[in-house]
Design a protein around this motif. Structure first.
Motif, PDB file in Angstrom:
ATOM      1  N   PHE A 194       0.860  -1.167   0.000  1.00  0.00           N
ATOM      2  CA  PHE A 194       0.000   0.000   0.000  1.00  0.00           C
ATOM      3  C   PHE A 194       0.906   1.229   0.000  1.00  0.00           C
ATOM      4  N   PRO A 195       0.443   2.369  -0.537  1.00  0.00           N
ATOM      5  CA  PRO A 195       1.250   3.585  -0.500  1.00  0.00           C
ATOM      6  C   PRO A 195       1.559   4.002   0.942  1.00  0.00           C
ATOM      7  N   GLY A 196       2.836   4.182   1.217  1.00  0.00           N
ATOM      8  CA  GLY A 196       3.260   4.609   2.545  1.00  0.00           C
ATOM      9  C   GLY A 196       3.528   3.496   3.519  1.00  0.00           C
ATOM     10  N   GLU A 197       3.010   2.309   3.246  1.00  0.00           N
ATOM     11  CA  GLU A 197       3.198   1.178   4.163  1.00  0.00           C
ATOM     12  C   GLU A 197       3.034  -0.121   3.392  1.00  0.00           C
ATOM     13  N   LYS A 238     -10.021   4.888 -29.000  1.00  0.00           N
ATOM     14  CA  LYS A 238     -10.619   4.148 -27.894  1.00  0.00           C
ATOM     15  C   LYS A 238     -10.240   4.836 -26.591  1.00  0.00           C
ATOM     16  N   ARG A 239     -10.868   4.409 -25.518  1.00  0.00           N
ATOM     17  CA  ARG A 239     -10.520   4.940 -24.202  1.00  0.00           C
ATOM     18  C   ARG A 239      -9.707   3.903 -23.445  1.00  0.00           C
ATOM     19  N   TYR A 240      -8.558   4.300 -22.944  1.00  0.00           N
ATOM     20  CA  TYR A 240      -7.742   3.448 -22.085  1.00  0.00           C
ATOM     21  C   TYR A 240      -8.052   3.789 -20.628  1.00  0.00           C
ATOM     22  N   SER A 241      -8.492   2.790 -19.891  1.00  0.00           N
ATOM     23  CA  SER A 241      -8.921   3.034 -18.521  1.00  0.00           C
ATOM     24  C   SER A 241      -7.750   2.954 -17.547  1.00  0.00           C
ATOM     25  N   ILE A 242      -7.918   3.665 -16.421  1.00  0.00           N
ATOM     26  CA  ILE A 242      -6.974   3.617 -15.308  1.00  0.00           C
ATOM     27  C   ILE A 242      -7.781   3.355 -14.054  1.00  0.00           C
ATOM     28  N   THR A 243      -7.517   2.230 -13.407  1.00  0.00           N
ATOM     29  CA  THR A 243      -8.169   1.905 -12.148  1.00  0.00           C
ATOM     30  C   THR A 243      -7.110   1.542 -11.126  1.00  0.00           C
ATOM     31  N   ILE A 244      -7.520   1.518  -9.856  1.00  0.00           N
ATOM     32  CA  ILE A 244      -6.630   1.057  -8.799  1.00  0.00           C
ATOM     33  C   ILE A 244      -7.383   0.087  -7.910  1.00  0.00           C
ATOM     34  N   ALA A 245      -6.635  -0.763  -7.211  1.00  0.00           N
ATOM     35  CA  ALA A 245      -7.169  -1.549  -6.101  1.00  0.00           C
ATOM     36  C   ALA A 245      -6.802  -0.806  -4.826  1.00  0.00           C
ATOM     37  N   ALA A 246      -7.796  -0.497  -4.001  1.00  0.00           N
ATOM     38  CA  ALA A 246      -7.574   0.355  -2.839  1.00  0.00           C
ATOM     39  C   ALA A 246      -8.013  -0.334  -1.558  1.00  0.00           C
ATOM     40  N   GLY A 247      -7.300  -0.045  -0.475  1.00  0.00           N
ATOM     41  CA  GLY A 247      -7.629  -0.601   0.824  1.00  0.00           C
ATOM     42  C   GLY A 247      -8.904  -0.018   1.393  1.00  0.00           C
ATOM     43  N   GLY A 248      -9.569  -0.795   2.232  1.00  0.00           N
ATOM     44  CA  GLY A 248     -10.832  -0.364   2.795  1.00  0.00           C
ATOM     45  C   GLY A 248     -10.755   0.235   4.177  1.00  0.00           C
ATOM     46  N   SER A 303      -6.646   3.543   7.726  1.00  0.00           N
ATOM     47  CA  SER A 303      -5.227   3.845   7.564  1.00  0.00           C
ATOM     48  C   SER A 303      -4.878   4.070   6.099  1.00  0.00           C
ATOM     49  N   TYR A 304      -5.645   3.497   5.175  1.00  0.00           N
ATOM     50  CA  TYR A 304      -5.410   3.723   3.743  1.00  0.00           C
ATOM     51  C   TYR A 304      -5.933   5.096   3.323  1.00  0.00           C
ATOM     52  N   THR A 305      -7.143   5.422   3.689  1.00  0.00           N
ATOM     53  CA  THR A 305      -7.738   6.671   3.225  1.00  0.00           C
ATOM     54  C   THR A 305      -7.198   7.885   3.969  1.00  0.00           C
ATOM     55  N   GLY A 306      -6.798   7.714   5.238  1.00  0.00           N
ATOM     56  CA  GLY A 306      -6.346   8.863   6.016  1.00  0.00           C
ATOM     57  C   GLY A 306      -7.451   9.900   6.120  1.00  0.00           C
ATOM     58  N   ASP A 307      -7.103  11.169   5.922  1.00  0.00           N
ATOM     59  CA  ASP A 307      -8.128  12.217   5.988  1.00  0.00           C
ATOM     60  C   ASP A 307      -8.961  12.301   4.714  1.00  0.00           C
ATOM     61  N   GLY A 308      -8.616  11.486   3.716  1.00  0.00           N
ATOM     62  CA  GLY A 308      -9.401  11.410   2.487  1.00  0.00           C
ATOM     63  C   GLY A 308      -9.015  12.397   1.411  1.00  0.00           C
ATOM     64  N   VAL A 309      -8.247  13.431   1.746  1.00  0.00           N
ATOM     65  CA  VAL A 309      -7.914  14.461   0.766  1.00  0.00           C
ATOM     66  C   VAL A 309      -7.136  13.869  -0.403  1.00  0.00           C
ATOM     67  N   TRP A 310      -6.154  13.036  -0.094  1.00  0.00           N
ATOM     68  CA  TRP A 310      -5.313  12.493  -1.156  1.00  0.00           C
ATOM     69  C   TRP A 310      -6.096  11.526  -2.043  1.00  0.00           C
ATOM     70  N   VAL A 311      -7.031  10.798  -1.451  1.00  0.00           N
ATOM     71  CA  VAL A 311      -7.839   9.852  -2.229  1.00  0.00           C
ATOM     72  C   VAL A 311      -8.710  10.595  -3.237  1.00  0.00           C
ATOM     73  N   VAL A 313     -17.848  -3.407   5.581  1.00  0.00           N
ATOM     74  CA  VAL A 313     -17.927  -2.980   4.180  1.00  0.00           C
ATOM     75  C   VAL A 313     -18.580  -1.605   4.064  1.00  0.00           C
ATOM     76  N   THR A 314     -19.709  -1.428   4.722  1.00  0.00           N
ATOM     77  CA  THR A 314     -20.395  -0.141   4.642  1.00  0.00           C
ATOM     78  C   THR A 314     -19.526   0.990   5.196  1.00  0.00           C
ATOM     79  N   GLY A 315     -18.756   0.685   6.239  1.00  0.00           N
ATOM     80  CA  GLY A 315     -17.859   1.699   6.788  1.00  0.00           C
ATOM     81  C   GLY A 315     -16.813   2.140   5.787  1.00  0.00           C
ATOM     82  N   SER A 316     -16.274   1.185   5.033  1.00  0.00           N
ATOM     83  CA  SER A 316     -15.268   1.523   4.011  1.00  0.00           C
ATOM     84  C   SER A 316     -15.865   2.384   2.916  1.00  0.00           C
ATOM     85  N   VAL A 317     -17.031   2.002   2.424  1.00  0.00           N
ATOM     86  CA  VAL A 317     -17.678   2.779   1.362  1.00  0.00           C
ATOM     87  C   VAL A 317     -17.930   4.200   1.826  1.00  0.00           C
ATOM     88  N   GLN A 318     -18.437   4.339   3.023  1.00  0.00           N
ATOM     89  CA  GLN A 318     -18.762   5.679   3.516  1.00  0.00           C
ATOM     90  C   GLN A 318     -17.511   6.531   3.687  1.00  0.00           C
TER      91      GLN A 318
END
Length: 394
Positions: free
Chosen positions: A156-159, A199-209, A212-220, A255-260
């Motif tokens: 994960f980024p940072g850890e 065509k469109r080339y997509s960019i996606t990521i796999a992200a932690g839920g 500690s991954y989202t932090g304050d959310g600004v960077w996400v 799961v709901t906590g991560s989405v929110q």
């Protein structure tokens, strides 16, 4: 700020109204036991080909001996894509892309990194030349095989998840900001290439839920402005590395906590694809507890008769559990589990009912769709994929 908002809105609008993503990982290293011919592309909008590595100092892999060995790269440039087995991976990709002829909604994307191969991400993200090499290598690969994009699975980024070996750098405090820069450069290059290629080339990521991954959310939120969407790994909240039996992907409240968290950070619902597991985990030495079902009890360790001697179970293996195993359902968590009081074995897993409940939540929240790990761990009747595909229909 307005330009960023418009960019995010355009990305979110890229999916036709009423359509939903059903994204599944294809594990390339399992191609002999689970060939591409087993993939039902009619039930998917995208296959993420797992995994492709990053080259650094002419090598790829992970020096941690518990993970895998280090090998020379096919392309020695820092940041270039590196293959587990270029001939086998290439054949798998060609076979997956061939499925697009009969299934026009189906896309094929390479997933870079993963748990074992996230050890070079920090180095590449911190280096402008390496980022440029990655972009060039990715475009070359997409055009060579007829692919539709890239998925960055940085754990994960940072850890970094797998501890870095002595003498190497696998994480930096500035990883998050470097990831944002990398994604912006990738978006600019992919959009320019898409105009050339029609065509469109997509960019996606796999992200932690977790928080500690989202932090304050600004960077996400800033990162999301360059992405088509985020594949949220909403599983592995609890697993046998903990000595207490618990659900690994409970809808409420994990799961709901991560989405929110992501929605509160300002990520648009249409940029979130909710990850679900097609597998389970087992613990042994778990006492019955006051309810006689082994739930949230102190256990000895993980059961080791799962996939390849692990404590991870395919859905088919869970279904085969017979005498002495009783199935339960946690009504509050919306999660199934299984317990054998005589053997003191407790198993967390996902089943068709829990998938339907998560699909209903995805629709209620207006999310883009569902992702799952991974195709080969479904049972022979494809109950999980069939259920998810049906439940995700508009």
């Amino acid at each position: 700020m307005r330009a960023n908002f418009l960019m995010a809105a355009a990305l979110a609008a890229a999916l036709p109204a009423g359509a939903t993503e059903v994204v599944g990982y294809y594990p390339g290293w399992k191609h002999q036991s689970y060939p591409v011919s087993s993939v039902d592309a009619s039930k998917l909008t995208m296959a993420l080909y797992a995994f492709v590595d990053l080259c650094w100092d002419g090598k790829h892999g992970n020096a941690d001996p518990s993970v895998n060995k280090v090998e020379p790269c096919q392309d020695a440039r820092n940041g270039a894509l590196a293959w587990r087995n270029e001939a086998e991976d290439g054949a798998n990709l060609r076979a997956l892309v061939a499925l697009k002829r009969q299934h026009p909604q189906f896309k094929v994307v390479i997933s870079v990194g993963g748990w074992d191969w996230s050890n070079r991400f920090s180095n590449v993200a911190a280096s402008a030349p390496a980022r440029a090499n990655f972009i060039a290598s990715s475009l070359q690969t997409m055009r060579r095989y007829g692919l539709d994009g890239v998925d960055l699975d940085w754990e994960f980024p940072g850890e970094v998840g797998v501890p870095c070996v002595a003498g190497e750098v696998c994480a930096r405090p500035e990883d998050r900001q470097n990831f944002i820069t990398w994604a912006r450069e990738l978006r600019t290059a992919f959009d320019a290439a898409g105009k050339q290629d029609g065509k469109r080339y997509s960019i996606t990521i796999a992200a932690g839920g977790n928080a500690s991954y989202t932090g304050d959310g600004v960077w996400v939120k800033q990162l999301a402005q360059s992405l088509d969407w985020i594949n949220l790994m909403a599983y592995d909240y609890h697993a046998p590395w903990e000595k207490s039996s618990n659900h690994h992907a409970a809808l409420y409240d994990d799961v709901t906590g991560s989405v929110q968290r992501y929605l509160h950070a300002g990520v648009a619902p249409q940029q979130l694809v909710l990850g679900v597991p097609f597998y389970g985990y087992g613990w042994k030495g778990c006492p019955p507890g006051p309810n006689g079902d082994g739930l949230r009890q102190p256990c000895e360790s993980g059961v080791t008769d799962g996939v390849n001697g692990s404590n991870s179970y395919s859905y088919g293996m869970v279904l085969q559990r017979g005498d002495g195993y009783r199935r339960y359902r946690d009504a509050a968590a919306h999660a199934p589990y299984m317990y054998n009081a005589a053997e003191r074995v407790w198993i967390a897993y996902e089943d068709p009912q829990s998938l339907r409940e998560k699909a209903a939540y995805i629709k209620q929240q207006g999310l883009r769709g569902a992702m799952f790990w991974e195709l080969s761990v479904d049972d022979e009747r494809r109950q999980m994929l069939n259920t998810l595909s049906e439940a995700m229909r508009p």
